[in-house]
Every structure is written in C-alpha cells, then in structure tokens.
Design an enzyme around this catalytic site. Structure first.
Site, PDB file in Angstrom:
ATOM      1  N   GLY A   1       0.981  -1.192  -0.116  1.00  9.75           N
ATOM      2  CA  GLY A   1      -0.306  -0.275   0.047  1.00  9.75           C
ATOM      3  C   GLY A   1       0.954   1.513  -0.071  1.00  9.75           C
ATOM      4  O   GLY A   1       1.896   1.210  -0.528  1.00  9.75           O
ATOM      5  N   ALA A   2       0.268   2.115   0.594  1.00  8.12           N
ATOM      6  CA  ALA A   2       1.023   3.477   0.507  1.00  8.12           C
ATOM      7  C   ALA A   2       1.443   3.599  -1.066  1.00  8.12           C
ATOM      8  O   ALA A   2       2.631   4.182  -1.649  1.00  8.12           O
ATOM      9  CB  ALA A   2       1.767   3.685   1.615  1.00  8.12           C
ATOM     10  N   LEU A   3       0.620   3.562  -1.694  1.00  6.33           N
ATOM     11  CA  LEU A   3       0.746   3.691  -3.359  1.00  6.33           C
ATOM     12  C   LEU A   3       1.459   4.800  -4.309  1.00  6.33           C
ATOM     13  O   LEU A   3       1.029   6.257  -3.651  1.00  6.33           O
ATOM     14  CB  LEU A   3      -0.259   2.799  -4.224  1.00  6.33           C
ATOM     15  CG  LEU A   3      -0.795   1.516  -3.604  1.00  6.33           C
ATOM     16  CD1 LEU A   3      -2.079   0.841  -5.143  1.00  6.33           C
ATOM     17  CD2 LEU A   3       0.137   0.974  -3.681  1.00  6.33           C
ATOM     18  N   HIS A   4       2.735   4.841  -4.903  1.00  4.55           N
ATOM     19  CA  HIS A   4       2.544   5.600  -5.723  1.00  4.55           C
ATOM     20  C   HIS A   4       3.478   5.415  -6.814  1.00  4.55           C
ATOM     21  O   HIS A   4       3.119   4.294  -7.706  1.00  4.55           O
ATOM     22  CB  HIS A   4       4.334   6.278  -5.074  1.00  4.55           C
ATOM     23  CG  HIS A   4       5.214   4.981  -5.190  1.00  4.55           C
ATOM     24  ND1 HIS A   4       5.784   4.376  -5.642  1.00  4.55           N
ATOM     25  CD2 HIS A   4       5.409   4.542  -3.371  1.00  4.55           C
ATOM     26  CE1 HIS A   4       6.811   3.335  -5.022  1.00  4.55           C
ATOM     27  NE2 HIS A   4       6.740   3.790  -4.474  1.00  4.55           N
TER      28      HIS A   4
ATOM     29  N   HIS B   1       4.089   2.133  -8.020  1.00  4.77           N
ATOM     30  CA  HIS B   1       3.277   0.716  -7.889  1.00  4.77           C
ATOM     31  C   HIS B   1       2.700   0.980  -9.068  1.00  4.77           C
ATOM     32  O   HIS B   1       2.769  -0.578 -10.002  1.00  4.77           O
ATOM     33  CB  HIS B   1       2.946   0.919  -6.882  1.00  4.77           C
ATOM     34  CG  HIS B   1       3.298   0.584  -5.541  1.00  4.77           C
ATOM     35  ND1 HIS B   1       3.561   1.972  -4.322  1.00  4.77           N
ATOM     36  CD2 HIS B   1       4.304   0.088  -4.800  1.00  4.77           C
ATOM     37  CE1 HIS B   1       4.095   1.209  -3.515  1.00  4.77           C
ATOM     38  NE2 HIS B   1       4.435   0.310  -3.354  1.00  4.77           N
TER      39      HIS B   1
ATOM     40  N   GLY C   1       8.693  -5.426  -8.634  1.00 13.34           N
ATOM     41  CA  GLY C   1       9.740  -4.018  -9.168  1.00 13.34           C
ATOM     42  C   GLY C   1      11.705  -4.345  -8.725  1.00 13.34           C
ATOM     43  O   GLY C   1      11.564  -5.549  -8.247  1.00 13.34           O
TER      44      GLY C   1
ATOM     45  N   ASP D   1      13.284  -4.048  -5.555  1.00 17.58           N
ATOM     46  CA  ASP D   1      13.606  -4.723  -4.258  1.00 17.58           C
ATOM     47  C   ASP D   1      14.289  -6.317  -5.320  1.00 17.58           C
ATOM     48  O   ASP D   1      13.448  -6.905  -4.730  1.00 17.58           O
ATOM     49  CB  ASP D   1      12.236  -4.872  -3.430  1.00 17.58           C
ATOM     50  CG  ASP D   1      11.814  -3.892  -2.844  1.00 17.58           C
ATOM     51  OD1 ASP D   1      12.341  -3.396  -2.165  1.00 17.58           O
ATOM     52  OD2 ASP D   1      10.766  -2.995  -3.556  1.00 17.58           O
TER      53      ASP D   1
HETATM   54  P1  AMP Z   1       5.738  -1.884  -1.052  1.00 14.82           P
HETATM   55  O1  AMP Z   1       5.123  -1.348  -1.184  1.00 14.82           O
HETATM   56  O2  AMP Z   1       7.403  -1.356  -1.133  1.00 14.82           O
HETATM   57  O3  AMP Z   1       6.553  -3.528  -0.840  1.00 14.82           O
HETATM   58  O4  AMP Z   1       6.211  -2.296  -3.111  1.00 14.82           O
HETATM   59  C1  AMP Z   1       4.946  -3.499  -3.630  1.00 14.82           C
HETATM   60  C2  AMP Z   1       6.085  -3.582  -5.103  1.00 14.82           C
HETATM   61  O5  AMP Z   1       6.663  -2.621  -5.758  1.00 14.82           O
HETATM   62  C3  AMP Z   1       8.152  -3.964  -5.337  1.00 14.82           C
HETATM   63  O6  AMP Z   1       7.718  -5.232  -6.240  1.00 14.82           O
HETATM   64  C4  AMP Z   1       8.481  -3.005  -5.117  1.00 14.82           C
HETATM   65  O7  AMP Z   1       9.774  -3.552  -5.760  1.00 14.82           O
HETATM   66  C5  AMP Z   1       7.830  -2.637  -6.456  1.00 14.82           C
HETATM   67  N1  AMP Z   1       8.701  -1.092  -6.185  1.00 14.82           N
HETATM   68  C6  AMP Z   1       8.199  -0.298  -4.768  1.00 14.82           C
HETATM   69  N2  AMP Z   1       8.810   0.932  -5.362  1.00 14.82           N
HETATM   70  C7  AMP Z   1       9.206   0.809  -6.982  1.00 14.82           C
HETATM   71  C8  AMP Z   1       9.571   1.950  -7.229  1.00 14.82           C
HETATM   72  N3  AMP Z   1      10.167   3.063  -7.238  1.00 14.82           N
HETATM   73  N4  AMP Z   1      10.041   1.071  -9.197  1.00 14.82           N
HETATM   74  C9  AMP Z   1       9.408  -0.121  -9.406  1.00 14.82           C
HETATM   75  N5  AMP Z   1       8.691  -0.560  -8.436  1.00 14.82           N
HETATM   76  C10 AMP Z   1       8.693  -0.508  -6.746  1.00 14.82           C
END
Ligand code: AMP
Length: 265
Positions: free
Chosen positions: A18-21, A24, A134, A137
C-alpha cells in the site's frame, strides 16, 4: 478469480504494502499488458518486519490506494487483515538459503523469510498466471524467482523497472518519512551508486568503487551505510573483477529511515 479462470481469462497479481506511488502504478500498467485481469494486494505484512522496524508507523492509506488502483484499471484489490493471513495456530515458515543471507538479508534478519511466506500465500490464494515485482527490491525479485521454481509454484515472475523522482531518488513509500533536509541528502544514495556503476563499467575495481560510494553517502549526511556491494545479478555472489555481469546494490540509513537502491552495470 475462480470465475475468471473458468472463463479462460489470464490473471496478473501485483503484491504491495500500500501507500501506493507511481512505482507501484507502473507495475499495474505492466500487469495490464500481461494479462486479461489484474489483481493487486495491499498488506503490510507483520512477518517481514523485525523488532524495532517501522511496522507500526508504516503509512496506511487504503482509501486513496483503492482509488489509484481503480484509475489504473485494476479489477480487484485484496486487502486482508493480519488475522486473516496468520490465524491462531499458524506455524509455518519459508526460508531461502544463500540468496536470502546477503545484502538486506544480512541486515534485516528474518525479513526475506517473512516476505517469502506472504508471497507464497498470496500466489497460492490468487493462482495468477503472472506475478509482477519491482526491480527496486531486486534481491526480493531474485528470491521470489528462486522459491517459486524450487516449490513448483506455477506462475511466471516478471520484474518491472525502477521508477525515480526527477533527481533520481527511487520512489518509495518510506520517502514520506524524510524531512525536507533529509530528502536533499537522500539523492546521494542513487548518485553514489550510479557513480560506482559508471566506474565498474569503465573497467574500475568493484571493491574500490563500492568503498568510494560508501564514503560519498556518509559524507553527504547519511547516518550509516548497511552495504554498498557489487554482485552478480542472478546469483548475488560478490563480483570482484571488472567485466563480469554485475549490479550495484546499496542500503543506507538517514534518521530512522532506511533507503535501498540498485543499478544494473
Ligand atoms: P512495497 O509496497 O514497497 O512492498 O512494493 C510493492 C512492489 O512495488 C514491490 O514489487 C516493489 O519492488 C515495487 N516497487 C516499489 N517501489 C518501486 C519503484 N520505485 N519502482 C518500481 N517498483 C517499485
């Protein structure tokens, strides 16, 4: 999802906390191109946070997230509670040797086991044709490729590119912890890792390039550096000579915030 599968429609899953940007949402758009239906999960997974990490304060913005998913054309959002995912009596762990022991694994004990546990559960719940993660990570992505192959989980794993701010800082839900001053310092992480990448590309010694990047990150005002290392993109073994396939990885701490990034050499 069962009905979609019965109708012969393909399904893509994009797990998130969550806290989507925009990072995501790039993955959602990639998913859109890969499958007939897109499912996103939103779950701040307690099992992948260690004691003293930011589980409690991790940003939770579910209403805004659901709106963003809808406007990205995502058909379904799955946002379970911790109790649903880990009911009374839950006793199973997943552990990944080697790939899970280095880089972030060395600095966040249990993190990748907790991540793998939830990803296994999400994959087996949704049974998607493709799941998208992504490269932000990158180690996580390689670990997921490893355990889905090892455990015969019938899914295609796809990596999406890192989305960055205009100055190069990788988008992250944790960037919102940064004060304006820390935000100015934060860009040193991608800058220093990119300089290391350029040095290794030009034939420089990987260890020297890593050491120089570490010094630059500390000199800019980061409080500590967990690692700057140049490793093989598939095995994550250390690369000690130039001219090999390689990726530059870094993690550093600024106040209470831990930032990670990486660049392909
Ligand atoms: P998170 O919500 O941070 O666990 O991320 C969820 C998914 O989004 C994971 O597969 C991350 O690698 C991917 N993600 C997070 N930040 C980015 C970014 N800046 N660019 C591309 N993918 C991302």
């Amino acid at each position: 999802m069962t009905a979609w599968r019965r109708d012969g429609l393909s399904v893509a899953l994009v797990p998130t906390m969550g806290a989507l940007h925009e990072g995501h949402l790039t993955l959602m758009r990639l998913a859109r191109r890969e499958a007939d239906r897109v499912v996103a999960s939103i779950f701040v997974n307690p099992a992948q946070f260690g004691p003293g990490e930011d589980f409690e304060r991790y940003p939770r913005t579910e209403a805004a997230d659901v709106a963003k998913l809808a406007s990205a054309g995502v058909e379904a959002a799955f946002a379970p509670s911790p109790r649903e995912m880990y009911p009374e009596g839950f006793a199973t762990r997943v552990h990944i040797d080697r790939l899970g022991d280095v880089l972030c694994g060395a600095h966040r004990p249990g993190h990748f086991d907790g991540m793998a546990l939830i990803v296994v559960k999400l994959l087996l719940s949704a049974l998607p044709d493709v799941a998208i993660f992504g490269e932000k990570d990158y180690q996580q992505l390689q670990i997921i490729r490893r355990f889905t192959a090892d455990l015969n989980i019938p899914v295609r794993i796809l990596g999406g590119p890192i989305e960055r701010e205009a100055d190069g800082l990788a988008l992250s839900s944790r960037n919102r912890y940064l004060t304006p001053e820390q935000r100015r310092v934060a860009v040193t992480l991608p800058d220093a890792l990119r300089a290391a990448r350029d040095a290794v590309r030009a034939g420089g010694d990987p260890a020297a390039a890593s050491a120089k990047a570490r010094d630059a990150i500390l000199a800019a005002g980061f409080d500590s550096v967990d690692y700057v290392e140049i490793r093989d993109p598939a095995t994550l073994d250390l690369v000690t000579a130039p001219g090999r396939p390689a990726r530059v990885f870094g993690a550093a701490r600024l106040g209470g915030t831990r930032l990670i990034d990486n660049w392909a050499v």
